[in-house]
Design an enzyme around this catalytic site. Sequence first.
Site, PDB file in Angstrom:
ATOM      1  N   ASP A   1      -9.497  -6.462  -3.552  1.00 26.78           N
ATOM      2  CA  ASP A   1      -8.969  -5.276  -2.870  1.00 26.78           C
ATOM      3  C   ASP A   1      -9.896  -4.075  -3.073  1.00 26.78           C
ATOM      4  OD1 ASP A   1      -7.441  -3.046  -1.974  1.00 26.78           O
ATOM      5  OD2 ASP A   1      -5.591  -4.124  -2.389  1.00 26.78           O
TER       6      ASP A   1
ATOM      7  N   SER B   1       0.821  -1.207   0.000  1.00 29.95           N
ATOM      8  CA  SER B   1       0.000   0.000   0.000  1.00 29.95           C
ATOM      9  C   SER B   1       0.863   1.268   0.000  1.00 29.95           C
ATOM     10  CB  SER B   1      -0.968  -0.055   1.187  1.00 29.95           C
ATOM     11  OG  SER B   1      -2.017   0.874   1.044  1.00 29.95           O
TER      12      SER B   1
ATOM     13  N   HIS C   1      -7.135  -6.260   0.822  1.00 31.05           N
ATOM     14  CA  HIS C   1      -5.958  -5.389   0.850  1.00 31.05           C
ATOM     15  C   HIS C   1      -5.011  -5.871   1.945  1.00 31.05           C
ATOM     16  CE1 HIS C   1      -3.881  -1.611   0.048  1.00 31.05           C
ATOM     17  NE2 HIS C   1      -3.829  -1.376   1.357  1.00 31.05           N
TER      18      HIS C   1
END
Length: 331
Positions: free
Chosen positions: A127, A40, A162
Amino acid sequence: MMSRIVLAVFVVLVANGVRAASTLPQLNVDKSQIAVGGLSAGAFFAVQMHVAYSSEISGAAIFAGGPYDCAKDSEIAALTTCMTALPFGPDVSELVSKTKSAASDGKIDDLSNLQGSHVFLYSGAMDTVVHPKVVQSLETYYRDVLGSNANITTEYSIQSQHCIPTVSSGNACSQLGSPYICNCNYDGAQHALETVFGSLGAKGEQKSENLIEFDQTKYGDMDSISMNDKGYVYVPSACKSGNTECRMFVNFHGCQQTLSNIGTKYMTETGFNDWAESNNIVILYPQVKAELPQKNPGGCFDWWGYNTDKYLYKDGDQMKVVKAMMDSITG
């Protein structure tokens, strides 16, 4: 010999299985075998490091990240274009052009250094934080700047949220939430490290005493750039003496994965240390911290300019600090 001496002068404390040291050890690292990666915000930051210091970084393993300069110094763009891909995804052609300009201006290394890099890209099919289209735009970006011989491995089919996907640690694969590590029966660490370094030996088992806490303030003013006073490095047993030449992987955590959020889980539960132990890969884990209420409330690495507008260049505040840590290890 030098690394043995440096390690010998550490003031070592044993607490909760983690060794504490004042400075990073100087180790025998093959400088042609240094790669970066992360999840991320850490993935976006890893792309910045890879592109900016391409003469010294040979590969990148990106979990849910997007193209270099995606946010263009805008938090709004970071939250929309670069995460939800709404109202539209990243304009790759524009970002490639801006990257070339930055290289021409000497703000980052010459892009020719990127040719030959090995890149691993992961996007969970479920995600909802960083849309798969954003990661796919990073693939397009890399194929442009790496050229016709691009060495890119992608994984977009795992039904994960995620997170860093693992074989057995973390939440259910489809669950979104802390610590953003998911049990997907898929070894993300293995595939990442195999891509950037080549074939690996058998998976090992991390040793708690090999995870070393160090003082990040030795490398800059942490408070002013939203970085923690302490960071971590995993030094495999075979790398400690300096007799064995090792490789290095710099691993950046994502937002909400700070020490205050999840402790050391990003270091100990993602699987990277297990592979590192048996394959002589030193893993550096720089740490940022949350800054409330506005600057960096999520504890993210700077990929949208919350410090200064130089955040993505070689003289960016966090970029320089991380590079100083790397140089401390490699000598």
